[in-house]
Design a protein around this motif. Sequence first.
Motif, PDB file in Angstrom:
ATOM      1  N   ILE A 233      31.413 -12.027 123.533  1.00 47.51           N
ATOM      2  CA  ILE A 233      32.730 -12.260 122.934  1.00 47.51           C
ATOM      3  C   ILE A 233      33.759 -11.390 123.650  1.00 47.51           C
ATOM      4  O   ILE A 233      33.644 -10.150 123.662  1.00 47.51           O
ATOM      5  CB  ILE A 233      32.725 -11.928 121.432  1.00 47.51           C
ATOM      6  CG1 ILE A 233      31.582 -12.670 120.725  1.00 47.51           C
ATOM      7  CG2 ILE A 233      34.073 -12.279 120.800  1.00 47.51           C
ATOM      8  CD1 ILE A 233      31.274 -12.132 119.337  1.00 47.51           C
ATOM      9  N   ILE A 234      34.739 -12.018 124.242  1.00 47.18           N
ATOM     10  CA  ILE A 234      35.849 -11.321 124.888  1.00 47.18           C
ATOM     11  C   ILE A 234      37.117 -11.683 124.133  1.00 47.18           C
ATOM     12  O   ILE A 234      37.446 -12.860 123.984  1.00 47.18           O
ATOM     13  CB  ILE A 234      35.981 -11.726 126.373  1.00 47.18           C
ATOM     14  CG1 ILE A 234      34.680 -11.422 127.107  1.00 47.18           C
ATOM     15  CG2 ILE A 234      37.153 -10.997 127.029  1.00 47.18           C
ATOM     16  CD1 ILE A 234      34.651 -11.941 128.527  1.00 47.18           C
ATOM     17  N   TRP A 235      37.810 -10.689 123.656  1.00 54.94           N
ATOM     18  CA  TRP A 235      38.994 -10.898 122.807  1.00 54.94           C
ATOM     19  C   TRP A 235      40.215 -10.383 123.564  1.00 54.94           C
ATOM     20  O   TRP A 235      40.278  -9.205 123.918  1.00 54.94           O
ATOM     21  CB  TRP A 235      38.796 -10.147 121.500  1.00 54.94           C
ATOM     22  CG  TRP A 235      39.815 -10.387 120.434  1.00 54.94           C
ATOM     23  CD1 TRP A 235      40.870 -11.255 120.459  1.00 54.94           C
ATOM     24  CD2 TRP A 235      39.859  -9.748 119.150  1.00 54.94           C
ATOM     25  NE1 TRP A 235      41.567 -11.208 119.279  1.00 54.94           N
ATOM     26  CE2 TRP A 235      40.966 -10.288 118.467  1.00 54.94           C
ATOM     27  CE3 TRP A 235      39.070  -8.776 118.533  1.00 54.94           C
ATOM     28  CZ2 TRP A 235      41.306  -9.873 117.175  1.00 54.94           C
ATOM     29  CZ3 TRP A 235      39.402  -8.368 117.254  1.00 54.94           C
ATOM     30  CH2 TRP A 235      40.508  -8.911 116.583  1.00 54.94           C
ATOM     31  N   VAL A 236      41.166 -11.277 123.799  1.00 56.60           N
ATOM     32  CA  VAL A 236      42.364 -10.923 124.544  1.00 56.60           C
ATOM     33  C   VAL A 236      43.591 -11.048 123.654  1.00 56.60           C
ATOM     34  O   VAL A 236      43.742 -12.033 122.925  1.00 56.60           O
ATOM     35  CB  VAL A 236      42.529 -11.840 125.785  1.00 56.60           C
ATOM     36  CG1 VAL A 236      43.954 -11.802 126.318  1.00 56.60           C
ATOM     37  CG2 VAL A 236      41.565 -11.422 126.877  1.00 56.60           C
ATOM     38  N   MET A 237      44.444 -10.057 123.686  1.00 60.68           N
ATOM     39  CA  MET A 237      45.740 -10.132 123.019  1.00 60.68           C
ATOM     40  C   MET A 237      46.771  -9.442 123.892  1.00 60.68           C
ATOM     41  O   MET A 237      46.432  -8.670 124.795  1.00 60.68           O
ATOM     42  CB  MET A 237      45.680  -9.531 121.616  1.00 60.68           C
ATOM     43  CG  MET A 237      45.280  -8.075 121.554  1.00 60.68           C
ATOM     44  SD  MET A 237      45.196  -7.423 119.850  1.00 60.68           S
ATOM     45  CE  MET A 237      43.648  -8.106 119.265  1.00 60.68           C
ATOM     46  N   ARG A 238      48.041  -9.732 123.629  1.00 66.65           N
ATOM     47  CA  ARG A 238      49.090  -9.166 124.481  1.00 66.65           C
ATOM     48  C   ARG A 238      49.716  -7.911 123.887  1.00 66.65           C
ATOM     49  O   ARG A 238      50.616  -7.334 124.481  1.00 66.65           O
ATOM     50  CB  ARG A 238      50.180 -10.210 124.724  1.00 66.65           C
ATOM     51  CG  ARG A 238      50.895 -10.663 123.478  1.00 66.65           C
ATOM     52  CD  ARG A 238      51.865 -11.780 123.784  1.00 66.65           C
ATOM     53  NE  ARG A 238      52.547 -12.244 122.584  1.00 66.65           N
ATOM     54  CZ  ARG A 238      53.385 -13.278 122.551  1.00 66.65           C
ATOM     55  NH1 ARG A 238      53.646 -13.933 123.669  1.00 66.65           N
ATOM     56  NH2 ARG A 238      53.963 -13.649 121.432  1.00 66.65           N
ATOM     57  N   LYS A 239      49.263  -7.479 122.731  1.00 62.83           N
ATOM     58  CA  LYS A 239      49.890  -6.349 122.054  1.00 62.83           C
ATOM     59  C   LYS A 239      49.479  -5.029 122.692  1.00 62.83           C
ATOM     60  O   LYS A 239      48.308  -4.777 122.948  1.00 62.83           O
ATOM     61  CB  LYS A 239      49.529  -6.354 120.573  1.00 62.83           C
ATOM     62  CG  LYS A 239      50.067  -7.597 119.877  1.00 62.83           C
ATOM     63  CD  LYS A 239      49.879  -7.516 118.392  1.00 62.83           C
ATOM     64  CE  LYS A 239      50.426  -8.787 117.748  1.00 62.83           C
ATOM     65  NZ  LYS A 239      51.842  -9.002 118.052  1.00 62.83           N
ATOM     66  N   ALA A 240      50.467  -4.158 122.908  1.00 59.39           N
ATOM     67  CA  ALA A 240      50.199  -2.861 123.492  1.00 59.39           C
ATOM     68  C   ALA A 240      49.744  -1.853 122.448  1.00 59.39           C
ATOM     69  O   ALA A 240      49.099  -0.863 122.758  1.00 59.39           O
ATOM     70  CB  ALA A 240      51.452  -2.344 124.210  1.00 59.39           C
ATOM     71  N   CYS A 427      54.059   3.252 118.225  1.00 60.56           N
ATOM     72  CA  CYS A 427      54.118   1.792 118.215  1.00 60.56           C
ATOM     73  C   CYS A 427      55.537   1.304 118.163  1.00 60.56           C
ATOM     74  O   CYS A 427      55.892   0.504 117.309  1.00 60.56           O
ATOM     75  CB  CYS A 427      53.334   1.246 117.033  1.00 60.56           C
ATOM     76  SG  CYS A 427      51.600   1.618 117.186  1.00 60.56           S
ATOM     77  N   SER A 428      56.333   1.735 119.059  1.00 63.87           N
ATOM     78  CA  SER A 428      57.715   1.264 119.074  1.00 63.87           C
ATOM     79  C   SER A 428      57.816  -0.138 119.636  1.00 63.87           C
ATOM     80  O   SER A 428      58.839  -0.795 119.536  1.00 63.87           O
ATOM     81  CB  SER A 428      58.580   2.201 119.923  1.00 63.87           C
ATOM     82  OG  SER A 428      58.034   2.308 121.227  1.00 63.87           O
ATOM     83  N   ALA A 429      56.719  -0.608 120.247  1.00 63.58           N
ATOM     84  CA  ALA A 429      56.707  -1.985 120.743  1.00 63.58           C
ATOM     85  C   ALA A 429      56.656  -2.933 119.567  1.00 63.58           C
ATOM     86  O   ALA A 429      56.585  -2.521 118.422  1.00 63.58           O
ATOM     87  CB  ALA A 429      55.491  -2.194 121.642  1.00 63.58           C
ATOM     88  N   GLU A 430      56.646  -4.221 119.856  1.00 60.68           N
ATOM     89  CA  GLU A 430      56.705  -5.215 118.787  1.00 60.68           C
ATOM     90  C   GLU A 430      55.632  -4.978 117.746  1.00 60.68           C
ATOM     91  O   GLU A 430      54.479  -4.740 118.053  1.00 60.68           O
ATOM     92  CB  GLU A 430      56.554  -6.626 119.357  1.00 60.68           C
ATOM     93  CG  GLU A 430      55.217  -6.852 120.051  1.00 60.68           C
ATOM     94  CD  GLU A 430      55.041  -8.294 120.437  1.00 60.68           C
ATOM     95  OE1 GLU A 430      55.366  -9.182 119.646  1.00 60.68           O
ATOM     96  OE2 GLU A 430      54.569  -8.526 121.544  1.00 60.68           O
ATOM     97  N   PRO A 431      55.998  -5.010 116.448  1.00 59.36           N
ATOM     98  CA  PRO A 431      54.994  -4.862 115.411  1.00 59.36           C
ATOM     99  C   PRO A 431      54.129  -6.102 115.324  1.00 59.36           C
ATOM    100  O   PRO A 431      54.555  -7.186 115.660  1.00 59.36           O
ATOM    101  CB  PRO A 431      55.832  -4.685 114.136  1.00 59.36           C
ATOM    102  CG  PRO A 431      57.107  -5.389 114.439  1.00 59.36           C
ATOM    103  CD  PRO A 431      57.335  -5.194 115.917  1.00 59.36           C
ATOM    104  N   ALA A 432      52.931  -5.926 114.864  1.00 58.94           N
ATOM    105  CA  ALA A 432      52.034  -7.068 114.741  1.00 58.94           C
ATOM    106  C   ALA A 432      52.298  -7.779 113.448  1.00 58.94           C
ATOM    107  O   ALA A 432      52.244  -7.193 112.388  1.00 58.94           O
ATOM    108  CB  ALA A 432      50.591  -6.590 114.772  1.00 58.94           C
ATOM    109  N   PRO A 433      52.603  -9.073 113.489  1.00 62.22           N
ATOM    110  CA  PRO A 433      52.817  -9.798 112.254  1.00 62.22           C
ATOM    111  C   PRO A 433      51.538  -9.834 111.440  1.00 62.22           C
ATOM    112  O   PRO A 433      50.499 -10.206 111.955  1.00 62.22           O
ATOM    113  CB  PRO A 433      53.195 -11.204 112.722  1.00 62.22           C
ATOM    114  CG  PRO A 433      53.421 -11.112 114.176  1.00 62.22           C
ATOM    115  CD  PRO A 433      52.723  -9.888 114.663  1.00 62.22           C
ATOM    116  N   THR A 434      51.620  -9.448 110.188  1.00 63.56           N
ATOM    117  CA  THR A 434      50.449  -9.540 109.330  1.00 63.56           C
ATOM    118  C   THR A 434      50.431 -10.917 108.698  1.00 63.56           C
ATOM    119  O   THR A 434      50.680 -11.088 107.535  1.00 63.56           O
ATOM    120  CB  THR A 434      50.502  -8.472 108.234  1.00 63.56           C
ATOM    121  OG1 THR A 434      51.733  -8.609 107.552  1.00 63.56           O
ATOM    122  CG2 THR A 434      50.389  -7.090 108.809  1.00 63.56           C
ATOM    123  N   SER A 435      50.141 -11.885 109.510  1.00 61.86           N
ATOM    124  CA  SER A 435      50.258 -13.242 109.053  1.00 61.86           C
ATOM    125  C   SER A 435      49.130 -13.673 108.175  1.00 61.86           C
ATOM    126  O   SER A 435      48.040 -13.160 108.238  1.00 61.86           O
ATOM    127  CB  SER A 435      50.299 -14.154 110.256  1.00 61.86           C
ATOM    128  OG  SER A 435      49.207 -13.922 111.050  1.00 61.86           O
TER     129      SER A 435
END
Length: 453
Positions: A233-240, A427-435
């Motif tokens: 399993i390889i999990w990719v996301m763009r969040k820093a 975490c000043s970058a975009e917050p992760a939406p808790t969708s």
Amino acid sequence: MNNNTELSEPLPVAVIGAGPIGLAAAAHLLERGESVVVFEAGASIAHSVSQWAHVRMFSPWKFNIDSAARRLLQQSDWSEPDPEHLPTGGELIADYLTPLAQVPAMAKCLRFDSKVLAISRRGLDKVRTRGRADRAFTLRIEQNGELEERAFKSVIDASGTWNQPNPMGSNGLHPIGEEQVRDLIDYGIPDIRGCAREKYQNRSVLVVGSGHSSFTGVLDLLEVKKEAPATQIIWVMRKACLDQVFGGGANDALPARGEMGLRAKAAVDRGDVELITPFEIQQLAAQGDQQIQVSGSGPDGERSFTVDRAIVKTGFRPNLAMLREIRVEIDPALESVRALAPLIDPNEHSCGSVPPHGARELTHPESGFYIVGMKSYGRAPTFLLATGHEQVRSVVAEIAGDHEAAANVELELPETGVCSQDAAPSCSAEPAPTSCCSAEPAADEGETSACCR
């Protein structure tokens, strides 16, 4: 048909989409004595929900049944489910939506295999203004390959977003070369532990996305891995920054949602899942006959790796093509109803809640037209069924002329346990939406958006 049809004629209200929100809108219209026609592009009610029937929702029944729908069902022999039970998508259909659709008053309203291609004003294109509000709406509908046009006094668009998944590219586009390997890529929520199991077991699988829907995919693959240990399993996301990605844990008012984030984080910490982040997928290529070469960039520069299959869980976007000939106000970034954008913008908000809103916020320059449900949120990921129920209650009251009821909006949503003000300074970058997942469940992850897992 007379091109000068005016709204003084006794015309019905059109509802586009026979999912949970569309049927709720129809129930409110029927309760107020309005004539209504519900157009569903699929062959049955909740066609989009049926595609994630295997998924269990985060939210219990008490958040998932509309008030007018309940009153309509209580006229039949329907037995209301346990309010604390977490239903699957299949149970949502079997125990609620199907009985609702079978109530005779509702059944008369439903038109299946009926795709709405366009909405306009009778005899007027988008440019013409004089007398516009006095003209009926015209819907162009395709049914069994035949086209027809029908007139309506108002239109409620509850068509959702399920059929428009976001591409896997971080720039919002399909990566170069994706068409070469499209047969090896699944969008949405495949039944990994069920009918789709053979696609993934003992193979290397890429999961793309950072919302709760991606948690679903990763955790399901982990279950497959228990019996098929060669599964990678390889999990990719763009969040820093990952401080908010995994949700509110024990502070989440929907425990199943919080628990899922904790399990996903634990799997990454144990090394059962290879997490690559931040990573921007830029190009795909066929590697032999049955593999995908994934190329992109991260903080350490360019990187490529090979997988057998990919599952894309990057959310959905609304289909706005049918609205081209009417006047709507759409936020340029979120593609949501414009007035909602500041309330739900994932760049600013990570709580799974939104202030109460109804007809006032959902009104467009085209008088009598409303977008509701997941589509009203555009690409934002925080939609809950309870939000849509209050939307349609208010909108229907406005259509019926009950302006006081339309303005009196109330909404109680469960907190996510993660709010933007809780983010660490790093975490000043975009917050992760808790969708919450919708029919893919939520926009980072649809139509039916109620939280799912």
